[in-house]
Enzyme design. Structure first.
Site, short mmCIF file in Angstrom:
data_model
loop_
_atom_site.label_atom_id
_atom_site.label_comp_id
_atom_site.label_asym_id
_atom_site.label_seq_id
_atom_site.Cartn_x
_atom_site.Cartn_y
_atom_site.Cartn_z
N GLN A 232 0.73 -1.14 0.10
CA GLN A 232 -0.02 -0.06 0.15
C GLN A 232 0.63 1.26 -0.15
O GLN A 232 1.78 1.43 0.79
CB GLN A 232 -0.68 -0.04 1.20
CG GLN A 232 -1.87 -1.10 1.40
CD GLN A 232 -2.98 -1.24 0.31
OE1 GLN A 232 -3.07 -0.21 -0.44
NE2 GLN A 232 -3.74 -2.36 0.20
N ASP A 321 -9.26 -8.34 -1.49
CA ASP A 321 -8.81 -6.83 -1.80
C ASP A 321 -8.08 -6.82 -3.31
O ASP A 321 -6.94 -6.64 -3.49
CB ASP A 321 -7.51 -6.62 -0.73
CG ASP A 321 -6.99 -5.29 -0.73
OD1 ASP A 321 -7.53 -4.39 -1.60
OD2 ASP A 321 -6.03 -5.11 -0.33
N CYS A 348 -10.23 -0.24 -4.17
CA CYS A 348 -9.65 1.11 -4.55
C CYS A 348 -10.41 1.67 -6.05
O CYS A 348 -10.20 2.62 -6.42
CB CYS A 348 -8.08 0.95 -5.09
SG CYS A 348 -7.75 -0.28 -5.87
C1 LIG Z 1 -4.79 -4.05 -3.94
S1 LIG Z 1 -3.77 -5.43 -4.10
C2 LIG Z 1 -3.95 -5.87 -2.37
C3 LIG Z 1 -2.84 -6.69 -1.70
C4 LIG Z 1 -2.81 -6.64 -0.03
N1 LIG Z 1 -4.32 -7.15 0.29
C5 LIG Z 1 -2.33 -5.44 0.57
O1 LIG Z 1 -3.23 -4.81 1.29
O2 LIG Z 1 -1.06 -5.13 0.63
C6 LIG Z 1 -4.39 -6.54 -5.07
C7 LIG Z 1 -3.32 -7.70 -5.26
O3 LIG Z 1 -4.18 -8.56 -5.89
C8 LIG Z 1 -3.22 -9.29 -6.82
N2 LIG Z 1 -3.83 -9.86 -7.87
C9 LIG Z 1 -4.13 -9.15 -8.91
N3 LIG Z 1 -5.05 -9.97 -9.84
C10 LIG Z 1 -4.96 -11.30 -9.22
C11 LIG Z 1 -5.66 -12.46 -9.54
N4 LIG Z 1 -6.31 -12.72 -10.55
N5 LIG Z 1 -5.64 -13.53 -8.43
C12 LIG Z 1 -4.82 -13.35 -7.48
N6 LIG Z 1 -4.45 -12.09 -7.00
C13 LIG Z 1 -4.27 -10.83 -8.16
C14 LIG Z 1 -1.99 -8.24 -7.02
O4 LIG Z 1 -0.94 -8.96 -7.23
C15 LIG Z 1 -2.19 -7.47 -5.88
O5 LIG Z 1 -0.96 -8.13 -4.86
#
Ligand SMILES: C[S@@+](CC[C@H](N)C(=O)[O-])C[C@H]1O[C@@H](n2cnc3c(N)ncnc32)[C@H](O)[C@@H]1O
Length: 390
Positions: A232, A321, A348
């Site tokens: 974040q 998330d 977000c």
């Molecule tokens: C907004 S971030 C949230 C990360 C964590 N919850 C944090 O608060 O630091 C979204 C995360 O989803 C992962 N992501 C994106 N597409 C995905 C998918 N299809 N399956 C699993 N993870 C995914 C990204 O790599 C990223 O780490």
């Protein structure tokens, strides 16, 4: 109405992305950086079927929520949307927008800093010039200071600009616990910039010198961060959001932390659950998550590196998330069929959040909180409590 036509208009409303709204013969005009109640001379810069866009030529009557713009790149960079008005007005616009969208009261979590909050930046380099790409014009805006960035990052930008950046296309800078990480994307790995002083240097995602990863500490918990891992960008607000998620999810036996990144949320909730499963697609983030278990002597969390659409199993509680695109239909179907009593959705992007909540028909939305993760920009962060229908 045609392009370059000039009008004197009154602003009747403001939207959630920094525009004032006016009407000419009942046709809607969006005017960048305009405030409600203002009388403005404008020029039409774009006409669509349903609306036009105008730019301010002259302010005839000013709203007292207008403030002096601190940044000289405000009109060319495209990163900020609210530097022309007070922070209170920005929040009011964003909350009004959320309340209209979700038809419910929003619980707003107040934060202290609205400038110099970002711990990460990715700058583009075009013909040796360092800056941001404006997402509307696609032009590179050269910068030497950004009001959104932590000042240690701004100092590093000044230093970087002294080097020849000709062969470089992108530079990522992170500042965590006062330490600087740099990852350079270049077609020539033998660049002068590799001599720059920093705590951790990568070139083309390959480790070059210093520490392999940076470590952040929140409430005595250590979080490791590699250059390509998600983290974040606003430390103060990250804690607000995680505390709210903790309150909403309460405690139980098993938790699924879906889209877990480096495992931060699950780790933050480690004492509330007997067992936690984190799932994330990015290998670098999962490596950090596993390091974090060792750094903090945690033995009730396991991680899976996979696409969220492949999630299986039953959990008492789930936190999702996702990135801005929101949840895939497979994830929605999994959540609707799951037996989880509680679901916390951190988002977000309010538009994909709204879309997904409408599809989560086995859950009731109980509460939404929002906090300014990205002050002065158009972006909004929300955390929602959903409870399974009886
Ligand atoms: C907004 S971030 C949230 C990360 C964590 N919850 C944090 O608060 O630091 C979204 C995360 O989803 C992962 N992501 C994106 N597409 C995905 C998918 N299809 N399956 C699993 N993870 C995914 C990204 O790599 C990223 O780490």
């Amino acid at each position: 109405m045609k392009l370059k036509d000039k009008y004197r208009v009154e602003i009747i409303d403001e939207d959630n992305i920094g525009n004032g709204i006016s009407k000419i013969d009942n046709f809607v005009i969006f005017i960048n950086n305009a405030l409600k109640g203002e009388i403005l001379d404008i020029e039409i810069t774009k006409i669509n079927k349903h609306y036009a866009v105008g730019k301010i030529l002259n302010i005839v009557k000013k709203n007292n929520k207008r403030i002096e713009v601190v940044c000289k790149y405000y009109n060319s960079c495209g990163g900020c949307n609210f530097l022309h008005t007070t922070y209170e007005n920005e929040i009011e616009n964003k909350i009004n927008y959320l309340e209209k969208l979700f038809q419910t009261k929003i619980n707003y979590l107040n934060n202290s800093s609205n400038l110099n909050y970002r711990n990460k930046v990715t700058l583009h380099v075009d013909n040796g010039v360092l800056g941001y790409y404006n997402d509307k014009t696609h032009n590179l805006c050269e910068i030497d200071y950004c009001y959104l960035l932590n000042d240690k990052i701004n100092d590093k930008i000044k230093e970087i600009k002294k080097y020849n950046l000709k062969d470089i296309t992108e530079i990522m800078i992170r500042c965590i616990s006062n330490k600087i990480m740099i990852n350079i994307t270049t077609n020539n790995e033998n660049i002068d910039l590799k001599n720059i002083e920093c705590d951790c240097l990568y070139i083309n995602n390959k480790y070059v010198k210093g520490e392999k990863y940076l470590i952040d500490i929140i409430d005595n918990i250590k979080y490791s961060i590699y250059p390509n891992s998600f983290y974040q960008v606003n430390n103060e607000v990250m804690k607000f959001i995680y505390d709210k998620a903790k309150e909403y999810i309460e405690s139980d036996d098993t938790l699924l932390d879906l889209y877990c990144g480096t495992g931060t949320i699950g780790i933050y909730l480690k004492d509330n659950f007997k067992h936690i499963t984190g799932l994330e697609i990015n290998t670098s983030s999962i490596e950090n998550a596993k390091i974090n278990l060792e750094l903090n002597n945690i033995n009730n969390i396991e991680y899976i590196c996979d696409d969220a659409k492949n999630i299986k199993g039953k959990f008492d509680a789930i936190i999702v998330d996702p990135p801005r695109i929101g949840l895939s239909n497979q994830v929605i179907e999994y959540l609707n069929k799951s037996n989880s009593k509680k679901l916390v959705y951190i988002s977000c992007n309010p538009n994909t959040l709204k879309r997904d909540i409408n599809k989560l028909n086995n859950y009731n939305l109980e509460e939404i909180s929002s906090s300014s993760m990205f002050p002065r920009t158009k972006h909004i962060e929300c955390v929602c409590k959903l409870v399974r229908k009886e």
